[in-house]
Design a protein around this motif. Structure first.
Motif, PDB file in Angstrom:
ATOM      1  N   LEU A 159       0.693  -1.170  -0.034  1.00 16.84           N
ATOM      2  CA  LEU A 159      -0.006   0.009   0.025  1.00 16.84           C
ATOM      3  C   LEU A 159       0.802   1.346  -0.081  1.00 16.84           C
ATOM      4  CD1 LEU A 159      -3.075   0.400  -0.198  1.00 16.84           C
ATOM      5  CD2 LEU A 159      -3.114   1.051   2.408  1.00 16.84           C
ATOM      6  N   ILE A 160       1.843   1.303   0.772  1.00 14.93           N
ATOM      7  CA  ILE A 160       2.919   2.375   0.672  1.00 14.93           C
ATOM      8  C   ILE A 160       3.436   2.555  -0.822  1.00 14.93           C
ATOM      9  CG2 ILE A 160       5.151   3.241   1.312  1.00 14.93           C
ATOM     10  CD1 ILE A 160       4.951   1.532   3.716  1.00 14.93           C
ATOM     11  N   LYS A 161       3.850   1.363  -1.617  1.00 16.69           N
ATOM     12  CA  LYS A 161       4.214   1.776  -2.957  1.00 16.69           C
ATOM     13  C   LYS A 161       2.847   2.271  -3.737  1.00 16.69           C
ATOM     14  CE  LYS A 161       8.200  -1.352  -3.003  1.00 16.69           C
ATOM     15  NZ  LYS A 161       8.785  -2.642  -3.848  1.00 16.69           N
ATOM     16  N   ALA A 162       1.909   1.676  -3.785  1.00 13.70           N
ATOM     17  CA  ALA A 162       0.750   1.866  -4.340  1.00 13.70           C
ATOM     18  C   ALA A 162       0.514   3.582  -4.156  1.00 13.70           C
ATOM     19  CB  ALA A 162      -0.436   1.387  -3.934  1.00 13.70           C
ATOM     20  N   GLY A 163       0.544   4.204  -2.873  1.00 16.96           N
ATOM     21  CA  GLY A 163       0.420   5.437  -2.615  1.00 16.96           C
ATOM     22  C   GLY A 163       1.322   6.488  -3.241  1.00 16.96           C
ATOM     23  N   MET A 164       2.692   5.873  -3.078  1.00 18.50           N
ATOM     24  CA  MET A 164       3.757   6.701  -3.800  1.00 18.50           C
ATOM     25  C   MET A 164       3.527   6.853  -5.271  1.00 18.50           C
ATOM     26  SD  MET A 164       7.167   4.907  -1.622  1.00 18.50           S
ATOM     27  CE  MET A 164       8.297   6.136  -2.553  1.00 18.50           C
ATOM     28  N   GLN A 165       2.988   5.537  -5.845  1.00 15.34           N
ATOM     29  CA  GLN A 165       2.720   5.648  -7.395  1.00 15.34           C
ATOM     30  C   GLN A 165       1.666   6.787  -7.777  1.00 15.34           C
ATOM     31  OE1 GLN A 165       4.681   3.793  -9.252  1.00 15.34           O
ATOM     32  NE2 GLN A 165       3.311   3.912 -11.269  1.00 15.34           N
ATOM     33  N   ILE A 166       0.774   6.688  -6.978  1.00 17.02           N
ATOM     34  CA  ILE A 166      -0.353   7.766  -7.300  1.00 17.02           C
ATOM     35  C   ILE A 166       0.109   9.245  -7.031  1.00 17.02           C
ATOM     36  CG2 ILE A 166      -2.450   8.591  -5.951  1.00 17.02           C
ATOM     37  CD1 ILE A 166      -3.137   5.572  -5.303  1.00 17.02           C
ATOM     38  N   ILE A 167       1.051   9.509  -6.027  1.00 18.15           N
ATOM     39  CA  ILE A 167       1.440  10.923  -6.032  1.00 18.15           C
ATOM     40  C   ILE A 167       2.614  11.331  -7.108  1.00 18.15           C
ATOM     41  CG2 ILE A 167       0.437  11.300  -3.651  1.00 18.15           C
ATOM     42  CD1 ILE A 167       3.997  11.412  -3.101  1.00 18.15           C
ATOM     43  N   GLY A 168       3.082  10.288  -7.742  1.00 17.59           N
ATOM     44  CA  GLY A 168       4.035  10.557  -8.708  1.00 17.59           C
ATOM     45  C   GLY A 168       5.479  10.073  -8.313  1.00 17.59           C
ATOM     46  N   GLN A 169       5.715   9.553  -7.192  1.00 15.36           N
ATOM     47  CA  GLN A 169       6.852   8.933  -7.008  1.00 15.36           C
ATOM     48  C   GLN A 169       7.205   7.535  -7.693  1.00 15.36           C
ATOM     49  OE1 GLN A 169       9.218   9.850  -4.940  1.00 15.36           O
ATOM     50  NE2 GLN A 169       8.412  11.669  -3.519  1.00 15.36           N
ATOM     51  N   PRO A 170       8.446   7.437  -8.483  1.00 16.40           N
ATOM     52  CA  PRO A 170       8.480   6.287  -9.514  1.00 16.40           C
ATOM     53  C   PRO A 170       8.984   5.049  -8.755  1.00 16.40           C
ATOM     54  CG  PRO A 170      10.422   8.102  -9.702  1.00 16.40           C
ATOM     55  CD  PRO A 170       9.480   8.613  -8.607  1.00 16.40           C
ATOM     56  N   VAL A 171       8.294   4.338  -8.110  1.00 17.57           N
ATOM     57  CA  VAL A 171       8.783   3.211  -7.209  1.00 17.57           C
ATOM     58  C   VAL A 171       8.078   2.059  -7.888  1.00 17.57           C
ATOM     59  CG1 VAL A 171       9.180   4.321  -5.319  1.00 17.57           C
ATOM     60  CG2 VAL A 171       7.107   3.300  -5.268  1.00 17.57           C
ATOM     61  N   GLY A 172       7.091   1.999  -8.453  1.00 21.52           N
ATOM     62  CA  GLY A 172       6.656   1.052  -9.274  1.00 21.52           C
ATOM     63  C   GLY A 172       5.717   0.283  -7.909  1.00 21.52           C
ATOM     64  N   THR A 173       4.777  -0.580  -8.321  1.00 25.04           N
ATOM     65  CA  THR A 173       3.863  -1.091  -7.471  1.00 25.04           C
ATOM     66  C   THR A 173       4.262  -2.505  -7.168  1.00 25.04           C
ATOM     67  OG1 THR A 173       2.217  -1.816  -8.927  1.00 25.04           O
ATOM     68  CG2 THR A 173       1.937   0.328  -8.047  1.00 25.04           C
ATOM     69  N   ALA A 174       5.209  -3.223  -7.882  1.00 24.49           N
ATOM     70  CA  ALA A 174       5.521  -4.619  -7.365  1.00 24.49           C
ATOM     71  C   ALA A 174       6.162  -4.720  -6.277  1.00 24.49           C
ATOM     72  CB  ALA A 174       6.572  -5.023  -8.747  1.00 24.49           C
ATOM     73  N   VAL A 175       6.060  -5.828  -5.587  1.00 24.54           N
ATOM     74  CA  VAL A 175       6.490  -6.161  -4.314  1.00 24.54           C
ATOM     75  C   VAL A 175       7.241  -7.575  -4.575  1.00 24.54           C
ATOM     76  CG1 VAL A 175       5.536  -4.676  -2.855  1.00 24.54           C
ATOM     77  CG2 VAL A 175       4.302  -6.981  -3.446  1.00 24.54           C
ATOM     78  N   ARG A 176       8.045  -7.763  -3.616  1.00 25.89           N
ATOM     79  CA  ARG A 176       8.873  -9.128  -3.598  1.00 25.89           C
ATOM     80  C   ARG A 176       8.101 -10.316  -2.803  1.00 25.89           C
ATOM     81  NH1 ARG A 176      11.842  -4.964  -3.294  1.00 25.89           N
ATOM     82  NH2 ARG A 176      13.952  -4.663  -4.456  1.00 25.89           N
ATOM     83  N   PRO A 177       8.112 -11.385  -3.453  1.00 26.70           N
ATOM     84  CA  PRO A 177       7.419 -12.541  -2.749  1.00 26.70           C
ATOM     85  C   PRO A 177       7.884 -12.741  -1.271  1.00 26.70           C
ATOM     86  CG  PRO A 177       8.597 -13.132  -4.850  1.00 26.70           C
ATOM     87  CD  PRO A 177       8.749 -11.957  -4.456  1.00 26.70           C
ATOM     88  N   PRO A 178       7.103 -13.151  -0.478  1.00 28.55           N
ATOM     89  CA  PRO A 178       5.543 -13.582  -0.639  1.00 28.55           C
ATOM     90  C   PRO A 178       4.647 -12.586  -0.666  1.00 28.55           C
ATOM     91  CG  PRO A 178       6.237 -14.176   1.537  1.00 28.55           C
ATOM     92  CD  PRO A 178       7.393 -13.354   1.041  1.00 28.55           C
ATOM     93  N   LEU A 179       4.883 -11.308  -0.587  1.00 28.02           N
ATOM     94  CA  LEU A 179       3.954  -9.977  -0.715  1.00 28.02           C
ATOM     95  C   LEU A 179       3.233  -9.982  -1.795  1.00 28.02           C
ATOM     96  CD1 LEU A 179       6.229  -7.343   1.037  1.00 28.02           C
ATOM     97  CD2 LEU A 179       4.689  -8.909   2.217  1.00 28.02           C
ATOM     98  N   ILE A 180       2.302  -9.554  -1.944  1.00 27.81           N
ATOM     99  CA  ILE A 180       1.491  -9.369  -3.081  1.00 27.81           C
ATOM    100  C   ILE A 180       1.196  -7.874  -3.262  1.00 27.81           C
ATOM    101  CG2 ILE A 180      -0.038 -11.479  -3.142  1.00 27.81           C
ATOM    102  CD1 ILE A 180      -2.164  -9.993  -1.855  1.00 27.81           C
TER     103      ILE A 180
END
Length: 307
Positions: free
Chosen positions: A259-280
Motif C-alpha cells: 500500500l505504501i508503494k501504491a500511494g507513492m505511485q499515485i502521487i508520482g513517486q516512481p517506485v512501481g507497485t511490484a513487491v517481492r514474494p511472498p507479498l502481493i
C-alpha cells in the motif's frame, strides 16, 4: 557517550525498496525516496526494515541501500538499518552497517524460533556487542520481552530505543513506567497514527509513519495536532484519511508494504507497485479506493506552500 548518540525522535521515515522490470533494486528510485523523506522533514531514516522488504533483500541490495541512505542524508538525520532473522546473518549486517556509516540499527525478530526470555536476551546481546552502533529493540511477533529481560539489555549503552509493534498496553505501561527516559519509546504498530494518542499518553513520543512516504504533510499535521491537543483536527484526519487508509490496509495480508508503494505511485513517486514474494501487490479496486482517499486528503488538507 549517551548524549552523543543520535536517538530517533518524532516521525520516523521508512523508505521502500523499489524494483526495476527485472526485479532488481532500483537504486535511483530508492535515492529519490530517501531524499523526499529528508526534504519533508522526517527525523530519521530506517532502511532495509519491514517497509524496505528486509525479508527478501540480497546482501548486495542491503549494502547498496545503506550506502545510498548515508550518502543522501549526509548526517542531517540519523540512518538506521534493519538487522535480524538468522543470528549469523544479523551479525554480518550489523558489522556491515557500522562499516558503511550507519548510526544504528533496528533489531528485528529472530528467525522462526519461539525463544525463552533468556534466549532473546542472548540473541539481542550478541548483536549489540558486535558493534558500537545504536541499537533499537523491536517488540513484535516472536520477540516479546518482559521487564526483567529489557532491564538486562539496557545495561548496554548502545541500546537507545524500544519500538513496539505488539500492542500489549499493560506491558507497555509496565516498561515505560519502570524504565522511563533511559530509552526512546517508538510506536511501531500497523498504521501507527491509529494508536498514537494512546501510546503518546504513556511516553511513546516517536512513531514510524508508513504514509509519510506519500503524504508526509498529513503525518506532520497529525503529529502537530496530537502534540497541541487539537482534537477537532485529529478527528477530521482520522475520518477522512487515516482510518480509510487503515481499512484498505486490513483487506489483504502484506499490504503494509504494497500500500505504501501504491500511494507513492499515485502521487508520482516512481517506485512501481511490484513487491517481492511472498507479498502481493495492491489490487486494482483497492488502488482506486486509495486514489480517492488521497484526492480527498489533498483537497481537505492541502500541502503548505514551500514559498
Amino acid at each position: 557517550m549517551m548524549n552523543e548518540r543520535k536517538v530517533p525522535t518524532g516521525i520516523l521515515g521508512f523508505p521502500v525498496a523499489p524494483m526495476d522490470d527485472q526485479g532488481r533494486l532500483d537504486a535511483k528510485a530508492f535515492e529519490q525516496n530517501v531524499r523526499f523523506l529528508v526534504e519533508e522533514g522526517l527525523s530519521s531514516i530506517f532502511v532495509c526494515c519491514g517497509s524496505g522488504e528486509f525479508h527478501a533483500l540480497s546482501l548486495a541490495d542491503y549494502e547498496q541501500m545503506v550506502e545510498v541512505a548515508v550518502s543522501v542524508t549526509k548526517g542531517k538525520v540519523p540512518v538506521y538499518s534493519g538487522v535480524g532473522g538468522n543470528i549469523s546473518y544479523a551479525l554480518e549486517l550489523a558489522r556491515l552497517s557500522e562499516k558503511l556509516g550507519a548510526d544504528g540499527y533496528l533489531i528485528l525478530p529472530p528467525y522462526l524460533i519461539e525463544p525463552e526470555q533468556e534466549g532473546l536476551v542472548r540473541y539481542i546481546s550478541n548483536i549489540v556487542e558486535s558493534t558500537d552502533l545504536n541499537a533499537i529493540i523491536y517488540q513484535r511477533d516472536n520477540c516479546v520481552l518482559g521487564l526483567k529481560a529489557l532491564q538486562k539489555l539496557i545495561e548496554y549503552p548502545q541500546v537507545v530505543g524500544f519500538k513496539d509493534g505488539l500492542g500489549n498496553m499493560e506491558l507497555n505501561v509496565e516498561l515505560t513506567q519502570s524504565i522511563g527516559q533511559r530509552l526512546a519509546w517508538l510506536n511501531g504498530m500497523p498504521m501507527a497514527e491509529v494508536t498514537m494518542p494512546a501510546y503518546y499518553s504513556i511516553g511513546f513520543t516517536s512513531y514510524s509513519s508508513a504514509i509519510s512516504n506519500y503524504i508526509p504533510h498529513i503525518s506532520r499535521l497529525f503529529y502537530e495536532a496530537l502534540l497541541s491537543g487539537n482534537n477537532e483536527l485529529l478527528h477530521e484526519l482520522y475520518t477522512y484519511v487515516i482510518l480509510p487508509i487503515a481499512n484498505i490496509r486490513k483487506q489483504r495480508k502484506g499490504y503494509a508494504v504494497a500500500l505504501i508503494k501504491a500511494g507513492m505511485q499515485i502521487i508520482g513517486q516512481p517506485v512501481g507497485t511490484a513487491v517481492r514474494p511472498p507479498l502481493i501487490a495492491v489490487e486494482q479496486e483497492h488502488y482506486m479506493q486509495l486514489e480517492r482517499i488521497l484526492q480527498i486528503a489533498f483537497d481537505k488538507f492541502p500541502k503548505p506552500s514551500s514559498t
